[in-house]
Write a protein that holds these residues in place. Structure first.
Motif, short mmCIF file in Angstrom:
data_model
loop_
_atom_site.label_atom_id
_atom_site.label_comp_id
_atom_site.label_asym_id
_atom_site.label_seq_id
_atom_site.Cartn_x
_atom_site.Cartn_y
_atom_site.Cartn_z
N HIS A 1 -5.21 1.22 3.14
CA HIS A 1 -5.14 2.41 2.28
C HIS A 1 -5.87 3.60 2.92
O HIS A 1 -5.40 4.74 2.82
CB HIS A 1 -5.75 2.10 0.91
CG HIS A 1 -4.78 1.54 -0.08
ND1 HIS A 1 -3.65 2.21 -0.47
CD2 HIS A 1 -4.79 0.36 -0.78
CE1 HIS A 1 -2.98 1.48 -1.36
NE2 HIS A 1 -3.65 0.36 -1.55
N VAL B 1 -11.09 5.14 -1.90
CA VAL B 1 -10.55 3.77 -1.90
C VAL B 1 -11.70 2.85 -2.26
O VAL B 1 -12.75 2.85 -1.60
CB VAL B 1 -9.98 3.39 -0.51
CG1 VAL B 1 -9.51 1.94 -0.51
CG2 VAL B 1 -8.84 4.33 -0.12
N ALA C 1 0.83 -1.21 0.00
CA ALA C 1 0.00 0.00 0.00
C ALA C 1 0.87 1.26 0.00
O ALA C 1 0.57 2.24 -0.69
CB ALA C 1 -0.94 0.00 1.21
N ILE D 1 -6.51 -4.68 2.62
CA ILE D 1 -5.69 -3.68 1.90
C ILE D 1 -6.44 -2.36 1.80
O ILE D 1 -5.86 -1.28 1.97
CB ILE D 1 -5.29 -4.21 0.51
CG1 ILE D 1 -4.15 -5.22 0.63
CG2 ILE D 1 -4.90 -3.09 -0.42
CD1 ILE D 1 -2.78 -4.62 0.86
N GLY D 2 -7.74 -2.42 1.51
CA GLY D 2 -8.53 -1.19 1.45
C GLY D 2 -8.49 -0.44 2.78
O GLY D 2 -8.34 0.78 2.82
N PHE E 1 -4.40 -0.71 -8.14
CA PHE E 1 -3.70 -1.51 -7.14
C PHE E 1 -4.07 -2.99 -7.25
O PHE E 1 -3.22 -3.86 -7.24
CB PHE E 1 -4.02 -0.99 -5.73
CG PHE E 1 -3.26 -1.70 -4.66
CD1 PHE E 1 -2.02 -1.24 -4.25
CD2 PHE E 1 -3.76 -2.86 -4.07
CE1 PHE E 1 -1.30 -1.92 -3.28
CE2 PHE E 1 -3.04 -3.53 -3.10
CZ PHE E 1 -1.81 -3.07 -2.71
N GLY E 2 -5.35 -3.28 -7.32
CA GLY E 2 -5.78 -4.69 -7.42
C GLY E 2 -5.62 -5.19 -8.85
O GLY E 2 -6.12 -4.58 -9.79
N ALA F 1 -8.59 -0.96 -4.69
CA ALA F 1 -8.08 -2.06 -3.86
C ALA F 1 -9.01 -3.26 -3.98
O ALA F 1 -9.42 -3.87 -2.99
CB ALA F 1 -7.96 -1.61 -2.41
N ILE G 1 -7.99 4.86 -5.54
CA ILE G 1 -7.20 3.64 -5.39
C ILE G 1 -8.13 2.44 -5.52
O ILE G 1 -9.09 2.31 -4.74
CB ILE G 1 -6.47 3.60 -4.03
CG1 ILE G 1 -5.50 4.79 -3.92
CG2 ILE G 1 -5.73 2.27 -3.84
CD1 ILE G 1 -5.04 5.08 -2.50
#
Length: 350
Positions: A185, A175, A158, A181-182, A269-270, A246, A244
């Motif tokens: 973030h 996000v 991240a 992960i989210g 990101f994902g 995620a 982002i």
């Protein structure tokens, strides 16, 4: 003489076995550690179902690792039995054109713990000499638990993404995806000075579980309302500075482009499923709005160090994200909980 230990080994898709294995011994340059925590992630779910192109079974899984040194191998200096350590997952070669330019996250020769090397779903494991060669064995700061330190690996990813997307003071951030992960973030964006963070998620239950802990400024359940419209309303039509994604969702990536303000930065990101990696992109939006779409893949050894420091300093707390702790014998249950989305972070304690 070494004895036997328990490991969780991948044999084939759908076939992960908790079984006995000989306790390993370190070779020259290696370090043997006692694993205290190895946390799970969505990648473990994917491996359990489909394997991985870089993995030759049988292989001990697990790559979010914290533990303590048992025995340094021959020639290893600076480490002693009892030292508390966190281990990088992605191992750059340190010598290619990318690595020597400082771009270790995109090393073409990268190997990984739990793929080419046995991982952390085990009582003991060997940290290979290659990890030490790129300064990837990190001391856990005093006061930080093994469980918290194991979250440094995903958190490092991240950090890489938000550095690339230049998340900073006064930014309006979205996000998409409220998994572990989210959640990281959301907290990281706030620690980097974001003025407002909005969390978007399809699943109402998951959204509420995450929001109760990380407390974003706004939440949007995208199954119930059009997230792009909601962001337009929240921003008086301007859009946000950073989005982002995620989540492993092409639709999320398409929506991210529509949510961005002029000169907005979008972090993909994902990653998307390999059999469906193509999205529809209005290239004129990118052109006329001067949007920046930035990939983010993994982390470097330096990102792992920064992750440990931020957690230890309290800038980005992670202890409350660890919702489940299971023993190694229940690793299949841990992976199942992750696959159902019933947890934020699940950690295994061998």
């Amino acid at each position: 003489m070494t004895g036997t230990m328990q490991v969780a080994r991948f044999h084939a898709p759908g076939d992960i076995r908790v079984e006995d294995a000989p306790e390993p011994s370190p070779g020259p340059g290696d370090v043997k550690i006692r694993v205290r925590n190895c946390s799970t992630c969505g990648t473990d779910v994917k491996i359990s179902r489909a394997g991985h192109q870089n993995m030759t079974p049988p292989r001990v899984m697990g790559h979010e690792i914290a533990g303590e040194v048992v025995e340094p191998g021959e020639g290893v200096e600076g480490w002693a039995a009892g030292d508390r350590v966190q281990v990088i997952a992605a191992i750059p070669c340190g010598t290619c054109a990318e690595c020597t330019r400082g771009s270790m996250t995109v090393c073409p020769n990268q190997e990984s713990i739990g793929y080419q090397y046995d991982g952390g779903f085990a009582e003991y494991m060997i940290v290979p000499a290659k990890v030490l060669a790129v300064d990837g064995l990190n001391r856990i700061p005093d006061g930080l638990s093994f469980a918290e330190a194991s979250v440094a690996e995903p958190f490092a990813c991240a950090i890489n993404a938000q550095e690339l997307a230049r998340v900073g003071e006064g930014d309006d951030v979205v996000v998409i995806g409220s998994g572990p992960i989210g959640c990281l973030h959301v907290r990281l964006a706030r620690s980097r000075g974001a003025a407002r963070v909005t969390l978007v998620e399809l699943n109402r239950e998951r959204l509420e579980q995450a929001a109760a802990i990380v407390k974003p400024d706004h939440t949007i359940c995208s199954a119930e309302t059009d997230a792009v419209d909601e962001i337009a309303k929240l921003t008086d039509g301007r859009g946000v500075d950073v989005v982002i994604t995620a989540a492993a969702s092409g639709k999320a990536q398409e929506q991210a482009v529509l949510m961005a303000a002029r000169q907005g930065r979008i972090s993909f990101f994902g990653g998307l499923p390999k059999d469906n990696p193509v999205i529809a992109l209005d290239s004129n939006l990118v052109h006329y709005r001067e949007l920046m779409i930035i990939g983010a893949n993994g982390s470097s050894p330096a990102h792992n160090k920064r992750a440990l420091q931020l957690i230890a300093a309290g800038s980005v707390p992670v202890a409350d994200l660890i919702t489940h702790r299971l023993p190694l014998r229940d690793v299949l249950s841990a992976i199942d909980i992750v696959s159902r989305g019933d947890a934020i972070k699940v950690t295994v304690e061998p």
